[in-house]
Design an enzyme around this catalytic site. Structure first.
Site, PDB file in Angstrom:
ATOM      1  N   GLY A 111       0.829  -1.201   0.000  1.00  0.00           N
ATOM      2  CA  GLY A 111       0.000   0.000   0.000  1.00  0.00           C
ATOM      3  C   GLY A 111       0.861   1.247   0.000  1.00  0.00           C
ATOM      4  O   GLY A 111       0.529   2.265  -0.618  1.00  0.00           O
ATOM      5  N   SER A 112       1.982   1.173   0.673  1.00  0.00           N
ATOM      6  CA  SER A 112       2.871   2.331   0.788  1.00  0.00           C
ATOM      7  C   SER A 112       3.425   2.752  -0.572  1.00  0.00           C
ATOM      8  O   SER A 112       3.373   3.933  -0.932  1.00  0.00           O
ATOM      9  CB  SER A 112       4.043   2.006   1.723  1.00  0.00           C
ATOM     10  OG  SER A 112       3.597   1.589   2.976  1.00  0.00           O
ATOM     11  N   TYR A 138      -3.809   6.919   7.505  1.00  0.00           N
ATOM     12  CA  TYR A 138      -2.575   6.149   7.368  1.00  0.00           C
ATOM     13  C   TYR A 138      -2.498   5.653   5.932  1.00  0.00           C
ATOM     14  O   TYR A 138      -3.272   4.798   5.519  1.00  0.00           O
ATOM     15  CB  TYR A 138      -2.543   4.957   8.334  1.00  0.00           C
ATOM     16  CG  TYR A 138      -1.203   4.248   8.292  1.00  0.00           C
ATOM     17  CD1 TYR A 138      -0.161   4.634   9.123  1.00  0.00           C
ATOM     18  CD2 TYR A 138      -0.963   3.219   7.378  1.00  0.00           C
ATOM     19  CE1 TYR A 138       1.079   4.011   9.060  1.00  0.00           C
ATOM     20  CE2 TYR A 138       0.277   2.598   7.306  1.00  0.00           C
ATOM     21  CZ  TYR A 138       1.287   2.998   8.156  1.00  0.00           C
ATOM     22  OH  TYR A 138       2.519   2.384   8.084  1.00  0.00           O
ATOM     23  N   ASP A 240      -8.189   5.169  -1.050  1.00  0.00           N
ATOM     24  CA  ASP A 240      -7.258   4.173  -0.518  1.00  0.00           C
ATOM     25  C   ASP A 240      -8.069   3.005   0.043  1.00  0.00           C
ATOM     26  O   ASP A 240      -8.555   3.051   1.166  1.00  0.00           O
ATOM     27  CB  ASP A 240      -6.394   4.831   0.564  1.00  0.00           C
ATOM     28  CG  ASP A 240      -5.373   3.866   1.164  1.00  0.00           C
ATOM     29  OD1 ASP A 240      -5.504   2.649   0.947  1.00  0.00           O
ATOM     30  OD2 ASP A 240      -4.458   4.350   1.858  1.00  0.00           O
ATOM     31  N   GLU A 241      -8.190   1.962  -0.783  1.00  0.00           N
ATOM     32  CA  GLU A 241      -8.953   0.763  -0.387  1.00  0.00           C
ATOM     33  C   GLU A 241      -8.036  -0.314   0.180  1.00  0.00           C
ATOM     34  O   GLU A 241      -8.423  -1.485   0.263  1.00  0.00           O
ATOM     35  CB  GLU A 241      -9.723   0.215  -1.601  1.00  0.00           C
ATOM     36  CG  GLU A 241     -10.783   1.149  -2.163  1.00  0.00           C
ATOM     37  CD  GLU A 241     -12.204   0.800  -1.728  1.00  0.00           C
ATOM     38  OE1 GLU A 241     -12.490  -0.369  -1.474  1.00  0.00           O
ATOM     39  OE2 GLU A 241     -13.036   1.733  -1.644  1.00  0.00           O
ATOM     40  N   VAL A 242      -6.831   0.067   0.559  1.00  0.00           N
ATOM     41  CA  VAL A 242      -5.826  -0.926   0.936  1.00  0.00           C
ATOM     42  C   VAL A 242      -6.320  -1.854   2.049  1.00  0.00           C
ATOM     43  O   VAL A 242      -6.219  -3.068   1.948  1.00  0.00           O
ATOM     44  CB  VAL A 242      -4.505  -0.232   1.337  1.00  0.00           C
ATOM     45  CG1 VAL A 242      -3.535  -1.213   1.985  1.00  0.00           C
ATOM     46  CG2 VAL A 242      -3.861   0.410   0.110  1.00  0.00           C
ATOM     47  N   LYS A 243      -6.905  -1.281   3.102  1.00  0.00           N
ATOM     48  CA  LYS A 243      -7.316  -2.157   4.204  1.00  0.00           C
ATOM     49  C   LYS A 243      -8.757  -2.642   4.088  1.00  0.00           C
ATOM     50  O   LYS A 243      -9.057  -3.770   4.445  1.00  0.00           O
ATOM     51  CB  LYS A 243      -7.129  -1.466   5.562  1.00  0.00           C
ATOM     52  CG  LYS A 243      -7.216  -2.453   6.720  1.00  0.00           C
ATOM     53  CD  LYS A 243      -7.139  -1.784   8.068  1.00  0.00           C
ATOM     54  CE  LYS A 243      -5.758  -1.931   8.662  1.00  0.00           C
ATOM     55  NZ  LYS A 243      -5.662  -1.277   9.978  1.00  0.00           N
ATOM     56  N   THR A 297      12.376  -3.247  -9.017  1.00  0.00           N
ATOM     57  CA  THR A 297      12.749  -4.351  -9.909  1.00  0.00           C
ATOM     58  C   THR A 297      11.693  -5.443 -10.019  1.00  0.00           C
ATOM     59  O   THR A 297      11.356  -5.874 -11.113  1.00  0.00           O
ATOM     60  CB  THR A 297      14.082  -4.978  -9.446  1.00  0.00           C
ATOM     61  OG1 THR A 297      15.033  -3.922  -9.311  1.00  0.00           O
ATOM     62  CG2 THR A 297      14.582  -6.002 -10.446  1.00  0.00           C
TER      63      THR A 297
HETATM   64  C1  PLP Z   1      -1.746  -0.640   5.695  1.00  0.00           C
HETATM   65  C2  PLP Z   1      -2.227   0.500   4.911  1.00  0.00           C
HETATM   66  C3  PLP Z   1      -1.421   1.126   3.957  1.00  0.00           C
HETATM   67  C4  PLP Z   1       0.008   0.728   3.754  1.00  0.00           C
HETATM   68  O1  PLP Z   1       0.128  -0.572   3.272  1.00  0.00           O
HETATM   69  P1  PLP Z   1       1.489  -1.363   3.497  1.00  0.00           P
HETATM   70  O2  PLP Z   1       1.241  -2.688   2.875  1.00  0.00           O
HETATM   71  O3  PLP Z   1       1.744  -1.416   4.967  1.00  0.00           O
HETATM   72  O4  PLP Z   1       2.549  -0.619   2.774  1.00  0.00           O
HETATM   73  C5  PLP Z   1      -1.957   2.141   3.206  1.00  0.00           C
HETATM   74  N1  PLP Z   1      -3.224   2.539   3.380  1.00  0.00           N
HETATM   75  C6  PLP Z   1      -4.038   1.971   4.285  1.00  0.00           C
HETATM   76  C7  PLP Z   1      -5.439   2.450   4.409  1.00  0.00           C
HETATM   77  C8  PLP Z   1      -3.560   0.937   5.089  1.00  0.00           C
HETATM   78  O5  PLP Z   1      -4.359   0.382   6.010  1.00  0.00           O
END
Ligand code: PLP
Length: 438
Positions: A111-112, A138, A240-243, A297
């Site tokens: 996500g970062s 975050y 940001d749908e990461v979590k 890479t």
């Molecule tokens: C965890 C998170 C990230 C970062 O993801 P990583 O895999 O730790 O790099 C970014 N955005 C949200 C909303 C997260 O919960």
């Protein structure tokens, strides 16, 4: 706090820079919704490794797809050739993510790196120097993703002068005492007219549910209103749908609950099911801004791409978004029933299997110590959960999407008992001292 030999070896060999809620837990194996320690103790994992283990552990379908990708290893990088699984993943993400026609997909590891890439690209491609994000957000742990975050745990991070952070709507502590979010929207509109001129803002970074900030769910209409405000100035919305994405909230995308379509969508964590992979889906005008502008890479490698394809296949084939809605409702209902009358439980909220239990003190303030005690107690009784929030007082549940209703009931029973124990002083504070932080 005690731990076994593996725990001691970890503490001696591995860096503290990447430790968070470091339990005296030794994990040697996982299967389904469970993790096992060196003595064979079983833990129901209601955190799913902070949401990364979307299919649970060692899901057979995922294992065989990843194994096949390893066995036939189609290169190790997408930088200089077309890699079959990476292309397929790009096509798949374009298909499942709503948006305009001229879009493409950037593939990363976390996500970062995905959020950092988006932040860098929107500024470069639009020529607008500013970005807005939310206090409590975050978006990652690399410099560029930290720069667009505003979580107190990262107060040490290098700041970017172009980034402005505004409050996120908090159900218990609403901005200007207006729970509808309208006053907050008006506040943001005011900023765009004055100190953060709208035509200088490249993008607005948005978590559809602010997870690490405390599992905050925006009031109905807020994100739709925000998207309309952004559209007025040509500001790109970055979701940001990461979590909380990919089925977790009971829909494929968390933004679907709020009736808006982001310009750019970022995926991570659960996308790989435990193998590092992330993605940004957005306009070609942004994500094709220049070649060799944001790459590492092994980005686009076939192993990560195949893991993600397996995750997406299983989510769709097994109806895991629907399962998350069902098991999540069950989990919330059981928690509410069991914790009814405990005045330290300020709120139990969630969408699908993204759930927060906010613990408060007598005055309604953040009760971080109670959260710390409760998750430790739960762990002692075989349930894993962590806590989040700008006040470190919200127990976050992001279980595997395969969690059954039965497992939800069992998990809720143990967790509720742990919270009651924490509130009535039945947990030894010397044991929980090590779980500080956010
Ligand atoms: C965890 C998170 C990230 C970062 O993801 P990583 O895999 O730790 O790099 C970014 N955005 C949200 C909303 C997260 O919960």
């Amino acid at each position: 706090m005690t731990g076994g030999r593996l725990y001691a070896r970890d503490a001696a060999a591995l860096s503290d820079l990447q430790k968070l809620r470091f339990f005296p837990q030794e994990v040697t194996r996982g299967a389904g919704c469970h993790l096992y320690d060196s003595e064979g103790r079983e833990f129901l994992d209601l955190a799913a490794s902070w949401g990364a283990a979307s299919l649970g552990y060692a899901h057979p379908e995922w294992v065989s797809r990843v194994y096949e990708a390893l066995r036939t290893q189609a290169g190790a990088t997408g930088l200089s050739s077309a890699i079959a699984p990476a292309v397929e993943l790009g096509e798949r993400l374009l298909r499942i993510t709503p948006g305009g026609h001229d879009r493409c997909v950037w593939l990363g590891h976390s996500g970062s790196d995905a959020n950092e890439t988006v932040a860098r690209s929107v500024v470069a491609a639009t020529g607008r120097p500013r970005i807005i994000s939310f206090i409590g957000a975050y978006h990652g742990g690399t410099e560029g993703s930290m720069a667009v975050s505003a979580h107190p745990v990262q107060a040490h991070a290098a700041r970017d002068g172009g980034v402005t952070a505004v409050p996120f709507p908090d159900p218990l502590r609403p901005f200007a005492a207006d729970p509808s979010g309208a006053a907050l929207l008006e506040h943001i509109a005011g900023l765009l007219r004055t100190t953060s001129p709208g035509d200088e803002v490249a993008a607005f970074f948005i978590e559809p549910v602010q997870a690490d900030g405390g599992l905050l769910i925006p009031p109905a209409g807020f994100l739709k209103g925000l998207a309309a405000l952004c559209a007025k100035y040509g500001i790109l919305t970055v979701c940001d749908e990461v979590k909380v994405g990919l089925g977790r909230t009971g829909r494929m995308h968390a933004f679907e609950h709020d009736d808006w379509t982001p310009d750019i969508v970022v995926f991570g964590k659960g996308l790989g099911g435990g193998i590092p992979v992330s993605a940004a889906v957005g306009p070609k005008a942004i994500l094709n801004h220049a070649t060799a502008f944001s790459m590492q890479t092994t980005h686009g490698n076939p192993i990560s791409a195949s893991a993600a394809l397996a995750v997406l296949d299983v989510i769709e084939r097994d109806g895991l978004a629907e399962n998350a809605a069902r098991s999540g409702s069950r989990l919330i209902a059981c928690l509410r029933a069991a914790l009814h009358g405990n005045f330290h439980v300020g709120d139990i909220r969630g969408r699908g299997l993204a759930i927060g239990i906010e613990l408060v003190d007598e005055k309604g303030g953040a009760a971080a110590l109670l959260a710390r005690r409760a998750v430790y107690r739960a762990w002692e009784h075989g349930v894993i959960a962590y806590y989040v929030g700008t006040g470190s007082n919200v127990i976050e549940l992001t279980p595997p999407l395969i969690l059954s209703e039965r497992q939800a009931e069992n998990g809720a029973t143990i967790l509720a008992q742990a919270i009651d124990d924490a509130c009535s002083g039945r947990v030894d504070d010397t044991k929980v001292a090590a779980f500080g932080g956010w």
